[in-house]
Write a protein that holds these residues in place. Structure first.
Motif, PDB file in Angstrom:
ATOM      1  N   GLY A  87      -9.493   0.586  19.295  1.00 30.70           N
ATOM      2  CA  GLY A  87      -9.398   1.745  20.290  1.00 30.70           C
ATOM      3  C   GLY A  87      -8.000   2.289  20.369  1.00 30.70           C
ATOM      4  N   ILE A  88      -7.092   2.199  19.289  1.00 32.46           N
ATOM      5  CA  ILE A  88      -5.878   2.690  19.487  1.00 32.46           C
ATOM      6  C   ILE A  88      -5.376   3.891  18.255  1.00 32.46           C
ATOM      7  CG2 ILE A  88      -3.210   2.279  19.411  1.00 32.46           C
ATOM      8  CD1 ILE A  88      -3.862  -0.565  20.438  1.00 32.46           C
ATOM      9  N   ASP A  89      -5.128   5.140  18.680  1.00 31.42           N
ATOM     10  CA  ASP A  89      -5.144   6.137  17.532  1.00 31.42           C
ATOM     11  C   ASP A  89      -3.825   6.015  17.040  1.00 31.42           C
ATOM     12  OD1 ASP A  89      -7.710   7.403  18.378  1.00 31.42           O
ATOM     13  OD2 ASP A  89      -6.639   8.520  19.815  1.00 31.42           O
ATOM     14  N   ASP A  90      -3.890   6.345  15.788  1.00 28.79           N
ATOM     15  CA  ASP A  90      -2.424   6.280  15.059  1.00 28.79           C
ATOM     16  C   ASP A  90      -2.043   4.968  14.496  1.00 28.79           C
ATOM     17  OD1 ASP A  90      -2.281   9.107  15.407  1.00 28.79           O
ATOM     18  OD2 ASP A  90      -1.141   8.830  17.024  1.00 28.79           O
ATOM     19  N   LEU A  91      -2.877   4.038  14.603  1.00 29.58           N
ATOM     20  CA  LEU A  91      -2.532   2.693  13.984  1.00 29.58           C
ATOM     21  C   LEU A  91      -3.076   2.801  12.529  1.00 29.58           C
ATOM     22  CD1 LEU A  91      -3.435  -0.439  16.241  1.00 29.58           C
ATOM     23  CD2 LEU A  91      -1.119   0.456  15.742  1.00 29.58           C
ATOM     24  N   ILE A  92      -2.630   1.934  11.896  1.00 30.92           N
ATOM     25  CA  ILE A  92      -3.126   1.792  10.311  1.00 30.92           C
ATOM     26  C   ILE A  92      -4.311   1.024  10.376  1.00 30.92           C
ATOM     27  CG2 ILE A  92      -2.685   1.128   7.902  1.00 30.92           C
ATOM     28  CD1 ILE A  92       0.318   1.761   8.627  1.00 30.92           C
ATOM     29  N   SER A  96     -13.025  -3.851   5.838  1.00 34.89           N
ATOM     30  CA  SER A  96     -13.637  -4.699   4.479  1.00 34.89           C
ATOM     31  C   SER A  96     -12.657  -5.367   3.782  1.00 34.89           C
ATOM     32  CB  SER A  96     -14.392  -3.547   3.810  1.00 34.89           C
ATOM     33  OG  SER A  96     -15.406  -2.993   4.462  1.00 34.89           O
ATOM     34  N   HIS A  97     -11.801  -6.103   4.571  1.00 30.06           N
ATOM     35  CA  HIS A  97     -10.884  -7.063   3.685  1.00 30.06           C
ATOM     36  C   HIS A  97      -9.914  -6.169   2.889  1.00 30.06           C
ATOM     37  CE1 HIS A  97     -13.210 -10.385   5.003  1.00 30.06           C
ATOM     38  NE2 HIS A  97     -14.032  -9.904   4.541  1.00 30.06           N
ATOM     39  N   GLY A  98      -9.622  -4.847   3.312  1.00 27.33           N
ATOM     40  CA  GLY A  98      -8.495  -4.131   2.600  1.00 27.33           C
ATOM     41  C   GLY A  98      -9.121  -3.226   1.726  1.00 27.33           C
ATOM     42  N   PHE A  99     -10.646  -2.939   1.394  1.00 23.08           N
ATOM     43  CA  PHE A  99     -11.059  -2.187   0.721  1.00 23.08           C
ATOM     44  C   PHE A  99     -11.142  -0.751   0.981  1.00 23.08           C
ATOM     45  CE2 PHE A  99     -12.270  -5.935  -1.433  1.00 23.08           C
ATOM     46  CZ  PHE A  99     -12.826  -5.623  -2.680  1.00 23.08           C
ATOM     47  N   ASP A 100     -10.782  -0.539   2.232  1.00 21.20           N
ATOM     48  CA  ASP A 100     -11.006   0.675   2.947  1.00 21.20           C
ATOM     49  C   ASP A 100      -9.691   0.843   4.112  1.00 21.20           C
ATOM     50  OD1 ASP A 100     -12.188   3.313   3.780  1.00 21.20           O
ATOM     51  OD2 ASP A 100     -13.902   2.526   4.695  1.00 21.20           O
ATOM     52  N   ILE A 101      -8.827   1.629   3.697  1.00 18.79           N
ATOM     53  CA  ILE A 101      -7.672   1.991   4.442  1.00 18.79           C
ATOM     54  C   ILE A 101      -7.501   3.326   4.907  1.00 18.79           C
ATOM     55  CG2 ILE A 101      -5.201   1.443   4.532  1.00 18.79           C
ATOM     56  CD1 ILE A 101      -5.496  -0.506   2.104  1.00 18.79           C
ATOM     57  N   ARG A 102      -7.095   3.417   6.532  1.00 14.82           N
ATOM     58  CA  ARG A 102      -6.813   4.624   7.048  1.00 14.82           C
ATOM     59  C   ARG A 102      -5.630   4.448   7.931  1.00 14.82           C
ATOM     60  NH1 ARG A 102     -11.435   6.188  10.499  1.00 14.82           N
ATOM     61  NH2 ARG A 102      -9.962   5.200  12.201  1.00 14.82           N
ATOM     62  N   GLY A 103      -4.854   5.547   7.812  1.00 14.37           N
ATOM     63  CA  GLY A 103      -3.725   5.605   8.853  1.00 14.37           C
ATOM     64  C   GLY A 103      -3.130   7.043   8.613  1.00 14.37           C
ATOM     65  N   PRO A 104      -2.122   7.370   9.593  1.00 14.14           N
ATOM     66  CA  PRO A 104      -1.547   8.552   9.660  1.00 14.14           C
ATOM     67  C   PRO A 104      -1.087   9.076   8.085  1.00 14.14           C
ATOM     68  CG  PRO A 104      -0.705   7.364  11.327  1.00 14.14           C
ATOM     69  CD  PRO A 104      -1.579   6.436  10.564  1.00 14.14           C
ATOM     70  N   GLY A 193      -4.388  -9.925   0.785  1.00 13.29           N
ATOM     71  CA  GLY A 193      -3.197  -9.802   0.473  1.00 13.29           C
ATOM     72  C   GLY A 193      -2.595  -8.702  -0.325  1.00 13.29           C
ATOM     73  N   LYS A 194      -3.556  -8.381  -1.123  1.00 11.16           N
ATOM     74  CA  LYS A 194      -3.097  -7.183  -2.199  1.00 11.16           C
ATOM     75  C   LYS A 194      -3.088  -6.246  -1.375  1.00 11.16           C
ATOM     76  CE  LYS A 194      -4.631  -9.152  -6.612  1.00 11.16           C
ATOM     77  NZ  LYS A 194      -4.566 -10.608  -6.179  1.00 11.16           N
ATOM     78  N   ALA A 195      -3.922  -5.855  -0.122  1.00 11.37           N
ATOM     79  CA  ALA A 195      -3.863  -4.827   0.529  1.00 11.37           C
ATOM     80  C   ALA A 195      -2.695  -4.683   1.535  1.00 11.37           C
ATOM     81  CB  ALA A 195      -5.253  -4.865   1.572  1.00 11.37           C
ATOM     82  N   VAL A 196      -2.096  -5.802   1.872  1.00 13.99           N
ATOM     83  CA  VAL A 196      -0.791  -5.904   2.768  1.00 13.99           C
ATOM     84  C   VAL A 196       0.327  -5.433   1.720  1.00 13.99           C
ATOM     85  CG1 VAL A 196       0.849  -7.357   3.908  1.00 13.99           C
ATOM     86  CG2 VAL A 196      -1.540  -7.370   4.242  1.00 13.99           C
ATOM     87  N   LEU A 197       0.354  -5.980   0.576  1.00 12.42           N
ATOM     88  CA  LEU A 197       1.582  -5.779  -0.579  1.00 12.42           C
ATOM     89  C   LEU A 197       1.471  -3.945  -0.758  1.00 12.42           C
ATOM     90  CD1 LEU A 197       1.535  -8.724  -2.797  1.00 12.42           C
ATOM     91  CD2 LEU A 197       2.905  -8.281  -0.873  1.00 12.42           C
ATOM     92  N   SER A 198       0.347  -3.752  -1.004  1.00 13.59           N
ATOM     93  CA  SER A 198       0.197  -2.288  -0.944  1.00 13.59           C
ATOM     94  C   SER A 198       0.666  -1.523  -0.154  1.00 13.59           C
ATOM     95  CB  SER A 198      -1.517  -1.908  -1.602  1.00 13.59           C
ATOM     96  OG  SER A 198      -1.506  -0.330  -1.523  1.00 13.59           O
ATOM     97  N   LEU A 199       0.197  -1.693   1.205  1.00 12.85           N
ATOM     98  CA  LEU A 199       0.785  -1.108   2.232  1.00 12.85           C
ATOM     99  C   LEU A 199       2.246  -1.046   2.437  1.00 12.85           C
ATOM    100  CD1 LEU A 199      -2.067  -1.911   4.939  1.00 12.85           C
ATOM    101  CD2 LEU A 199      -1.287   0.542   4.118  1.00 12.85           C
ATOM    102  N   LEU A 200       2.756  -2.187   2.150  1.00 18.41           N
ATOM    103  CA  LEU A 200       4.339  -2.213   2.227  1.00 18.41           C
ATOM    104  C   LEU A 200       4.884  -1.351   1.460  1.00 18.41           C
ATOM    105  CD1 LEU A 200       4.892  -6.235   2.549  1.00 18.41           C
ATOM    106  CD2 LEU A 200       5.093  -4.611   4.253  1.00 18.41           C
ATOM    107  N   ASP A 201       4.230  -1.293   0.290  1.00 19.93           N
ATOM    108  CA  ASP A 201       4.933  -0.507  -0.943  1.00 19.93           C
ATOM    109  C   ASP A 201       4.541   1.115  -0.392  1.00 19.93           C
ATOM    110  OD1 ASP A 201       5.931  -2.071  -2.615  1.00 19.93           O
ATOM    111  OD2 ASP A 201       4.212  -2.163  -3.917  1.00 19.93           O
ATOM    112  N   THR A 202       3.324   1.387  -0.153  1.00 20.57           N
ATOM    113  CA  THR A 202       3.185   2.761   0.411  1.00 20.57           C
ATOM    114  C   THR A 202       3.781   3.274   1.610  1.00 20.57           C
ATOM    115  OG1 THR A 202       0.840   2.499  -0.559  1.00 20.57           O
ATOM    116  CG2 THR A 202       1.094   4.340   0.999  1.00 20.57           C
TER     117      THR A 202
END
Length: 274
Positions: A87-92, A96-104, A193-202
């Protein structure tokens, strides 16, 4: 006891709360990027997923922390479900374990081509588990979770066998597990894990000025702990929420969601002081 114990050890995981001063010294002048699991980490494990409600005090802490450093919630829950619970807007949010990612300004989905097979597997599981009292088949967009917490002990093995039988009919899907749960996910090399590494790069957080931290409690979170450990010594840390101790690739520990909330609060206070 060392601040960086062996990843395979069941002992020697220092408490990130009790030894917060040592933890803060390790951070130094680097800005943390905080990744948070939900169930079992921010909230206690409960019999039904819909009952895992985030305490308002913890929500307030996460909101304060997100104003001080990058914060992402990485959950096995469906993205919309975990976003609604936090319930917090503007978070990332990574569902589904990183298969579906949304953020600003951010939207990533992995494995859309497998949705048809997930639909068919869900129908098969619902049919085959219909008579097993307590078995809950929860469809997420990119996964199917089969909860066994309310199944009587002598029928839990039947549920696991059924899940594996259904998975065998769909080579495009794979079985993973956790605390009282089996899951079917797209059979692709992607996880928390791969989702976290991808987010760090992105998000431009892969440089030496940022220290990624991941808080999680379950087997699926070990993927993230291992991914951060593989970045090299001192370049990322896992914090396993666990009591009693268990084998983990995390370097630090917390006992339960209450301690996790207290740790995040202390981290926010420390960051606010500069």
């Amino acid at each position: 006891m060392t601040d960086q114990p062996s990843p395979a050890s069941t002992e020697g995981k220092p408490s990130a709360l009790v030894r917060f001063d040592a933890f803060a010294a390790m951070l130094g002048d680097r800005r943390p990027a905080v990744f948070l699991d939900y169930d079992g980490t921010l909230t206690p494990i409960v019999e039904r997923p819909d009952l895992a409600l985030l305490d308002e005090s913890v929500r307030a802490v996460i909101r304060r922390l997100a104003a001080l450093c990058p914060v992402a919630v990485v959950s096995g829950r469906d993205l919309e479900d975990v976003a609604r619970h936090v319930g917090i807007d503007d978070l990332i949010y990574a569902g589904s374990h990183g298969f579906d990612i949304r953020g600003p300004g951010l939207r990533t989905q992995i494995g859309e081509e497998y949705l048809g097979d997930l639909d068919a597997a869900e129908a098969d599981l619902l049919r085959r588990l219909h008579g097993v009292e307590g078995a809950l088949v929860e469809r997420k967009r990119f996964a199917i979770a089969i909860h066994t917490r309310r199944v009587v002990p002598d029928r839990k093995a039947l549920v696991g066998d059924t899940v594996r039988d259904v998975a065998a009919a769909f080579p495009t899907l794979r079985v993973t597990g956790g605390k009282e749960i089996h899951e079917l996910r797209p059979n692709v090399p992607w996880d928390k894990g791969k989702a976290v590494l991808s987010l760090l790069d992105t998000l431009g957080l892969a440089g030496p000025e940022t220290l990624p931290l991941y808080l999680g409690d379950d087997e699926t979170d070990e993927d993230a702990f291992r991914a951060l450990a593989a970045r090299g010594e001192g370049r990322g840390f896992g914090i396993r929420v666990m009591d009693p101790p268990a084998p983990s690739a995390a370097g630090w520990s917390l006992k339960d969601p209450a301690e996790a909330g207290a740790f995040l609060d202390r981290l926010a206070v420390w960051l606010a002081k500069g």
